[in-house]
Each structure stands twice: as C-alpha cells, then as structure tokens.
Design a protein around this motif. Sequence first.
Motif, PDB file in Angstrom:
ATOM      1  N   THR A   1       0.809  -1.211   0.000  1.00  0.00           N
ATOM      2  CA  THR A   1       0.000   0.000   0.000  1.00  0.00           C
ATOM      3  C   THR A   1       0.844   1.264   0.000  1.00  0.00           C
ATOM      4  N   GLY A   2       2.153   1.106   0.102  1.00  0.00           N
ATOM      5  CA  GLY A   2       3.053   2.255   0.112  1.00  0.00           C
ATOM      6  C   GLY A   2       4.485   1.783   0.062  1.00  0.00           C
ATOM      7  N   PRO A   3       5.440   2.685   0.216  1.00  0.00           N
ATOM      8  CA  PRO A   3       6.859   2.298   0.170  1.00  0.00           C
ATOM      9  C   PRO A   3       7.199   1.273   1.247  1.00  0.00           C
ATOM     10  N   VAL A   4       8.059   0.326   0.901  1.00  0.00           N
ATOM     11  CA  VAL A   4       8.524  -0.679   1.850  1.00  0.00           C
ATOM     12  C   VAL A   4       9.465  -0.017   2.848  1.00  0.00           C
ATOM     13  N   THR A   5       9.255  -0.257   4.129  1.00  0.00           N
ATOM     14  CA  THR A   5      10.128   0.261   5.183  1.00  0.00           C
ATOM     15  C   THR A   5      10.933  -0.889   5.765  1.00  0.00           C
ATOM     16  N   HIS A   6      12.239  -0.704   5.836  1.00  0.00           N
ATOM     17  CA  HIS A   6      13.135  -1.769   6.277  1.00  0.00           C
ATOM     18  C   HIS A   6      13.491  -1.589   7.753  1.00  0.00           C
ATOM     19  N   ASP A   7      13.767  -2.700   8.419  1.00  0.00           N
ATOM     20  CA  ASP A   7      14.251  -2.673   9.796  1.00  0.00           C
ATOM     21  C   ASP A   7      15.773  -2.672   9.767  1.00  0.00           C
ATOM     22  N   TYR A   8      16.384  -1.560  10.191  1.00  0.00           N
ATOM     23  CA  TYR A   8      17.847  -1.447  10.177  1.00  0.00           C
ATOM     24  C   TYR A   8      18.453  -1.633  11.565  1.00  0.00           C
ATOM     25  N   ALA A   9      17.770  -2.379  12.425  1.00  0.00           N
ATOM     26  CA  ALA A   9      18.294  -2.648  13.767  1.00  0.00           C
ATOM     27  C   ALA A   9      18.353  -4.153  13.998  1.00  0.00           C
ATOM     28  N   PRO A  10      19.196  -4.860  13.249  1.00  0.00           N
ATOM     29  CA  PRO A  10      19.269  -6.318  13.412  1.00  0.00           C
ATOM     30  C   PRO A  10      20.060  -6.706  14.648  1.00  0.00           C
ATOM     31  N   ASP A  11      19.916  -7.964  15.041  1.00  0.00           N
ATOM     32  CA  ASP A  11      20.769  -8.520  16.094  1.00  0.00           C
ATOM     33  C   ASP A  11      22.085  -8.940  15.442  1.00  0.00           C
ATOM     34  N   GLY A  12      23.129  -8.152  15.612  1.00  0.00           N
ATOM     35  CA  GLY A  12      24.400  -8.452  14.963  1.00  0.00           C
ATOM     36  C   GLY A  12      24.461  -7.846  13.575  1.00  0.00           C
ATOM     37  N   PRO A  13      25.578  -8.028  12.880  1.00  0.00           N
ATOM     38  CA  PRO A  13      25.739  -7.438  11.549  1.00  0.00           C
ATOM     39  C   PRO A  13      24.767  -8.039  10.547  1.00  0.00           C
ATOM     40  N   ALA A  14      24.198  -7.200   9.710  1.00  0.00           N
ATOM     41  CA  ALA A  14      23.314  -7.682   8.658  1.00  0.00           C
ATOM     42  C   ALA A  14      24.091  -8.610   7.730  1.00  0.00           C
ATOM     43  N   PRO A  15      23.527  -9.750   7.353  1.00  0.00           N
ATOM     44  CA  PRO A  15      24.242 -10.684   6.477  1.00  0.00           C
ATOM     45  C   PRO A  15      24.554 -10.057   5.128  1.00  0.00           C
ATOM     46  N   GLY A  16      25.643 -10.496   4.561  1.00  0.00           N
ATOM     47  CA  GLY A  16      26.048 -10.058   3.228  1.00  0.00           C
ATOM     48  C   GLY A  16      27.188 -10.923   2.752  1.00  0.00           C
ATOM     49  N   SER A  17      27.515 -10.810   1.477  1.00  0.00           N
ATOM     50  CA  SER A  17      28.560 -11.670   0.928  1.00  0.00           C
ATOM     51  C   SER A  17      29.336 -10.949  -0.167  1.00  0.00           C
ATOM     52  N   LEU A  18      30.659 -11.098  -0.111  1.00  0.00           N
ATOM     53  CA  LEU A  18      31.555 -10.666  -1.193  1.00  0.00           C
ATOM     54  C   LEU A  18      32.342 -11.880  -1.695  1.00  0.00           C
ATOM     55  N   SER A  19      31.684 -13.016  -1.746  1.00  0.00           N
ATOM     56  CA  SER A  19      32.354 -14.282  -2.091  1.00  0.00           C
ATOM     57  C   SER A  19      32.461 -14.439  -3.609  1.00  0.00           C
ATOM     58  N   PHE A  20      33.392 -13.744  -4.185  1.00  0.00           N
ATOM     59  CA  PHE A  20      33.598 -13.790  -5.623  1.00  0.00           C
ATOM     60  C   PHE A  20      34.982 -13.200  -5.902  1.00  0.00           C
ATOM     61  N   ARG A  21      35.330 -13.108  -7.152  1.00  0.00           N
ATOM     62  CA  ARG A  21      36.627 -12.557  -7.545  1.00  0.00           C
ATOM     63  C   ARG A  21      36.430 -11.235  -8.282  1.00  0.00           C
ATOM     64  N   TRP A  22      37.194 -10.237  -7.878  1.00  0.00           N
ATOM     65  CA  TRP A  22      37.153  -8.965  -8.588  1.00  0.00           C
ATOM     66  C   TRP A  22      37.808  -9.116  -9.957  1.00  0.00           C
TER      67      TRP A  22
END
Length: 364
Positions: free
Chosen positions: A52-73
Amino acid sequence: MPQTQSPPANQVPGVAVPATPSRGYPNGNPSSLAYNPALARHTDSAVPLRRTGPVTHDYAPDGPAPGSLSFRWTYGSNVAAKNRDPRVQVVQYNEDTFVMRQNVCVHWEAPFTYLLFGNAGALLIDSGATANPAWYPLRETVDAVIARWCQARGRASIPLTIALTSGEDTAQNQGLRQFAGRADTTIVPAPPAVMQRHYGFANWPEGTGRIDLGDRVVQVIPTPGTHRDGVSFYDPYCDVLFTGDLLFPGRINISNDRDYLASLRRLQSFWEGNPVHQVWGGHVDMMFVPGKYYPRFATYKPYERVLEMQPALIDEAVTYAAEVQGQQMMLIRPDFVLFNGVSPDARTRVWPDGVVDINPPRPF
C-alpha cells in the motif's frame, strides 16, 4: 487411526521452517516465510506483492546484517587497451549495500566506492579516480542501481548524499564532477574547513559526525594522517568501517605520522565501544601471498588479496605506526605496507618476523 497434521499454510512442501528468531523481523522473517534463504532475516527477500506504500526496512538487526563478497574482482589485463571487463564492477553485498570498483585498466589504483541505502536516503562513499563518464560511467551506474532499488521498494526516488573519505585524494574525488547538477543530491563540500562545518566538527579532529539515511545512521570519524581531511565512516547496520586510504590492504603513504597514529588509536577506541564486523578500505594492492604487493601503475593483478579486513588489523596497524613514527622508513606487514617519509618505490624494507618470504607465481 492417527490423524495426519497438515503443514502450516505458509510452509513450502519439503522445506523445513527455521526456528523462530529471538526478535521480530518485519522484513523477511524466516519464521513466517519458509521460502527465504538462510540468513535472510535482515533483508527484504520477500517484498510484499501487494503493498500500500513504500517498503520500510528494519535497520536494527541482532548483529551485523548478512552479506557476501564471495567472488573474484576483475583483475585487468597486461595490455590495458584490450581489456573488455565492465568499467564499473558492481556487487550487491546485501539488499541495501552495494560495492563498486573501478576497472584497473581504466585507472591502476582501481578504487572502491560504496552505496548504502536507508529508508529516507542513499549514501555514496567516494567517487573514483576518473572524471570522464565515457571511461568511468559512475553516475550512470549509481543512477541505475538507485532506480532498481526504488522500484523494488515502491518509491519514485530517494535523495542521494555523496561523501568522500578525503577530498584531497585524487583517486577518490574525480567522479564528483559527473554528479554536478544532479537533482535531489547533496555533495559534502571538499575544502577541509567547510567539510568540518558540514559534519559539525567543532574541535577537529575530535568528535564524530553523522549522516542519517532514515533509520540507518552512518557515523563520520575524523581520521587524518594520510590526508589532512581524512575521515572514516561507520555503518551500524552491516557493522563495517570504511577507512579509505587510512587503512587498506596495500601501500599506505603516511603524510603526517603523528596524525596517522592518533587516527588509528581513535578507530581503536571506537571499535572498543562499537561492534565492528569488517573493515573495508579504498583500494587493494596486496597479493594473497603475505607481504607482497603490486607496484604502482600495474594494470594486471590476478593474485589480489581480498578487500575485507578483520578489525584486529587496527591493533596491528597501531603497533607498527608507532614503530615507524619519527623515522623515514618502509615497513612491510603481511596485509599492508607503511611508507613514512619515503617514496612508494623505496627499496629499503623491514620484513615482518615470522612470515616466510614467498615469491608469488608469475602470471605469464
């Protein structure tokens, strides 16, 4: 005859429902959305189809937000003119954090830029080493990522702030010209005195500034030493420190050793009071072989070390920055090299104790 219990209505057949987390997650809650991948609890992997409107994200997770840089530049070519890799390599660390790198054949330093999103704004950290958009289409790339993000979040647009780890660093400030005149864009002023007023630094280099992206407040930490106007950024969502030229896996050229050591100690104190998951610098010069690095102007770097640094490297940098203070010398560590008052081409070196001197393989 025993009754067969029907699975929950939201459960995908054959997929186990993860355990309920310790707190509620309005976006991508794995306890109620079984089709989310593992570790998706801090993301918007399941954007509502009927919103019904813009999605609002929760930016207060327990610990660091997951993410990945598992690749080669992408690592360039021996003949730069024949390189066909993208001019800007874009990697999505998670749904609100993007890492971009300039092609090493466009500029040998191959600097990194970072794009972070919050509920009310986006932040671009650094702007690369080339002004010409034909060679380095940074604005075109950033605009495309923002447009895609806004489409996924149900937004027409979002304000953009552009901030530099150093306005003096030509490897990080050239792309600013591409954003001149861009609508709904704030560019943090480059002159040191104006930059300090913008962040509210009343007693430089003490205190911290802030950039509020909407529930994701990035902190600005004064860190001169390689440049007079150096700052680092801390993202409390991913728990990442962005340190530019101050600390990165490569050749660190110290311009003022007292300021440099004081800035590292400032980061050390900051780390003691804040969770730091990783440290991301502005470049990568080191090879995967400890203590070895690529020379300046190299456009072919197939054996690079990874970008990510562990926060314990701050302690190591403090130790060895104190050792080189007041001396004109080059000091090699497995993950970085300190140049204090000497040319980056200096031959004098201090090899780290306990590290085997290995010659890396030749790329050709």
